[in-house]
Motif scaffolding. Sequence first.
Motif, PDB file in Angstrom:
ATOM      1  N   MET A   1       7.681  18.041-105.925  1.00  0.00           N
ATOM      2  CA  MET A   1       8.413  19.278-106.055  1.00  0.00           C
ATOM      3  C   MET A   1       9.712  19.083-106.846  1.00  0.00           C
ATOM      4  SD  MET A   1       6.871  21.833-104.700  1.00  0.00           S
ATOM      5  CE  MET A   1       7.981  23.116-104.305  1.00  0.00           C
ATOM      6  N   ILE A   2      10.403  18.017-106.566  1.00  0.00           N
ATOM      7  CA  ILE A   2      11.694  17.805-107.226  1.00  0.00           C
ATOM      8  C   ILE A   2      11.508  17.630-108.729  1.00  0.00           C
ATOM      9  CG2 ILE A   2      13.610  16.185-107.462  1.00  0.00           C
ATOM     10  CD1 ILE A   2      13.544  15.784-104.482  1.00  0.00           C
ATOM     11  N   LEU A   3      10.452  16.945-109.128  1.00  0.00           N
ATOM     12  CA  LEU A   3      10.252  16.679-110.553  1.00  0.00           C
ATOM     13  C   LEU A   3       9.647  17.860-111.297  1.00  0.00           C
ATOM     14  CD1 LEU A   3       8.893  13.025-110.518  1.00  0.00           C
ATOM     15  CD2 LEU A   3      11.174  13.806-111.069  1.00  0.00           C
ATOM     16  N   THR A   4       8.868  18.696-110.628  1.00  0.00           N
ATOM     17  CA  THR A   4       8.133  19.731-111.354  1.00  0.00           C
ATOM     18  C   THR A   4       8.650  21.139-111.143  1.00  0.00           C
ATOM     19  OG1 THR A   4       6.521  19.881-109.552  1.00  0.00           O
ATOM     20  CG2 THR A   4       6.006  18.395-111.367  1.00  0.00           C
ATOM     21  N   ARG A   5       8.965  21.530-109.939  1.00  0.00           N
ATOM     22  CA  ARG A   5       9.265  22.943-109.672  1.00  0.00           C
ATOM     23  C   ARG A   5      10.738  23.276-109.529  1.00  0.00           C
ATOM     24  NH1 ARG A   5       4.388  25.725-106.716  1.00  0.00           N
ATOM     25  NH2 ARG A   5       2.753  24.381-107.486  1.00  0.00           N
ATOM     26  N   GLN A   6      11.565  22.300-109.351  1.00  0.00           N
ATOM     27  CA  GLN A   6      12.990  22.558-109.197  1.00  0.00           C
ATOM     28  C   GLN A   6      13.589  22.909-110.552  1.00  0.00           C
ATOM     29  OE1 GLN A   6      15.238  19.238-107.821  1.00  0.00           O
ATOM     30  NE2 GLN A   6      17.018  20.460-107.330  1.00  0.00           N
ATOM     31  N   GLY A   8      16.903  23.806-111.183  1.00  0.00           N
ATOM     32  CA  GLY A   8      18.251  23.296-111.372  1.00  0.00           C
ATOM     33  C   GLY A   8      18.299  21.803-111.602  1.00  0.00           C
ATOM     34  N   PHE A   9      19.470  21.318-111.974  1.00  0.00           N
ATOM     35  CA  PHE A   9      19.678  19.902-112.245  1.00  0.00           C
ATOM     36  C   PHE A   9      20.013  19.162-110.960  1.00  0.00           C
ATOM     37  CE2 PHE A   9      22.644  16.414-112.886  1.00  0.00           C
ATOM     38  CZ  PHE A   9      21.889  15.597-113.711  1.00  0.00           C
ATOM     39  N   SER A  10      19.508  17.972-110.840  1.00  0.00           N
ATOM     40  CA  SER A  10      19.974  17.047-109.807  1.00  0.00           C
ATOM     41  C   SER A  10      19.862  15.635-110.373  1.00  0.00           C
ATOM     42  CB  SER A  10      19.150  17.166-108.523  1.00  0.00           C
ATOM     43  OG  SER A  10      17.888  16.572-108.671  1.00  0.00           O
ATOM     44  N   SER A  11      20.713  14.762-109.882  1.00  0.00           N
ATOM     45  CA  SER A  11      20.677  13.393-110.382  1.00  0.00           C
ATOM     46  C   SER A  11      19.395  12.691-109.950  1.00  0.00           C
ATOM     47  CB  SER A  11      21.910  12.625-109.914  1.00  0.00           C
ATOM     48  OG  SER A  11      22.045  12.717-108.519  1.00  0.00           O
ATOM     49  N   LEU A  12      18.820  13.098-108.823  1.00  0.00           N
ATOM     50  CA  LEU A  12      17.551  12.527-108.379  1.00  0.00           C
ATOM     51  C   LEU A  12      16.418  12.921-109.317  1.00  0.00           C
ATOM     52  CD1 LEU A  12      16.162  10.862-106.186  1.00  0.00           C
ATOM     53  CD2 LEU A  12      15.871  12.968-104.882  1.00  0.00           C
ATOM     54  N   LYS A  13      16.421  14.163-109.772  1.00  0.00           N
ATOM     55  CA  LYS A  13      15.407  14.612-110.724  1.00  0.00           C
ATOM     56  C   LYS A  13      15.563  13.883-112.057  1.00  0.00           C
ATOM     57  CE  LYS A  13      13.604  18.689-113.043  1.00  0.00           C
ATOM     58  NZ  LYS A  13      13.605  20.144-113.132  1.00  0.00           N
ATOM     59  N   TRP A  15      16.836  10.948-112.579  1.00  0.00           N
ATOM     60  CA  TRP A  15      16.411   9.575-112.359  1.00  0.00           C
ATOM     61  C   TRP A  15      14.884   9.479-112.383  1.00  0.00           C
ATOM     62  CZ3 TRP A  15      13.844   7.347-108.100  1.00  0.00           C
ATOM     63  CH2 TRP A  15      13.842   5.962-108.067  1.00  0.00           C
ATOM     64  N   GLY A  16      14.213  10.419-111.710  1.00  0.00           N
ATOM     65  CA  GLY A  16      12.758  10.424-111.677  1.00  0.00           C
ATOM     66  C   GLY A  16      12.132  10.676-113.039  1.00  0.00           C
ATOM     67  N   LEU A  17      12.734  11.547-113.820  1.00  0.00           N
ATOM     68  CA  LEU A  17      12.201  11.824-115.154  1.00  0.00           C
ATOM     69  C   LEU A  17      12.372  10.634-116.091  1.00  0.00           C
ATOM     70  CD1 LEU A  17      13.245  15.555-115.606  1.00  0.00           C
ATOM     71  CD2 LEU A  17      10.963  14.634-115.151  1.00  0.00           C
ATOM     72  N   ARG A  18      13.449   9.865-115.920  1.00  0.00           N
ATOM     73  CA  ARG A  18      13.609   8.640-116.703  1.00  0.00           C
ATOM     74  C   ARG A  18      12.526   7.630-116.355  1.00  0.00           C
ATOM     75  NH1 ARG A  18      19.133   9.284-115.520  1.00  0.00           N
ATOM     76  NH2 ARG A  18      19.021   7.616-113.986  1.00  0.00           N
ATOM     77  N   ILE A  19      12.184   7.532-115.095  1.00  0.00           N
ATOM     78  CA  ILE A  19      11.109   6.627-114.683  1.00  0.00           C
ATOM     79  C   ILE A  19       9.779   7.124-115.234  1.00  0.00           C
ATOM     80  CG2 ILE A  19       9.771   5.819-112.706  1.00  0.00           C
ATOM     81  CD1 ILE A  19      12.361   5.643-111.180  1.00  0.00           C
ATOM     82  N   ALA A  20       9.556   8.439-115.197  1.00  0.00           N
ATOM     83  CA  ALA A  20       8.294   9.011-115.686  1.00  0.00           C
ATOM     84  C   ALA A  20       8.100   8.738-117.169  1.00  0.00           C
ATOM     85  CB  ALA A  20       8.271  10.508-115.420  1.00  0.00           C
ATOM     86  N   LYS A  21       9.185   8.714-117.902  1.00  0.00           N
ATOM     87  CA  LYS A  21       9.092   8.461-119.338  1.00  0.00           C
ATOM     88  C   LYS A  21       8.564   7.057-119.613  1.00  0.00           C
ATOM     89  CE  LYS A  21      12.306  10.290-121.812  1.00  0.00           C
ATOM     90  NZ  LYS A  21      13.587  10.566-122.488  1.00  0.00           N
ATOM     91  N   ALA A  31       8.198   6.957-106.647  1.00  0.00           N
ATOM     92  CA  ALA A  31       9.551   6.401-106.633  1.00  0.00           C
ATOM     93  C   ALA A  31      10.563   7.413-106.110  1.00  0.00           C
ATOM     94  CB  ALA A  31       9.933   5.945-108.036  1.00  0.00           C
ATOM     95  N   VAL A  32      10.434   8.674-106.530  1.00  0.00           N
ATOM     96  CA  VAL A  32      11.361   9.714-106.065  1.00  0.00           C
ATOM     97  C   VAL A  32      11.158   9.964-104.575  1.00  0.00           C
ATOM     98  CG1 VAL A  32      11.918  12.170-106.238  1.00  0.00           C
ATOM     99  CG2 VAL A  32      11.682  10.812-108.303  1.00  0.00           C
TER     100      VAL A  32
END
Length: 57
Positions: A1-6, A8-13, A15-21, A31-32
């Motif tokens: 949910m945090i990576l796909t549907r949120q 707004g910005f969060s530092s956790l999101k 961080w997760g998107l950097r890992i996904a890349k 990881a998230v």
Amino acid sequence: MILTRQVGFSSLKAWGLRIAKGAGFKKAKVAVARKLAVILHAMWKTKEPFRYAAAAA
């Protein structure tokens, strides 16, 4: 949910998107979830309220 549907910005999101890349989306989701579980466990141990801005710091 945090990576796909949120929306707004969060530092956790972020961080997760950097890992996904680098490692892929499936590994980033795990990881998230793990990082969020560690944060929640620490909150339960110390009985400290959640501070949204400092969650992934």
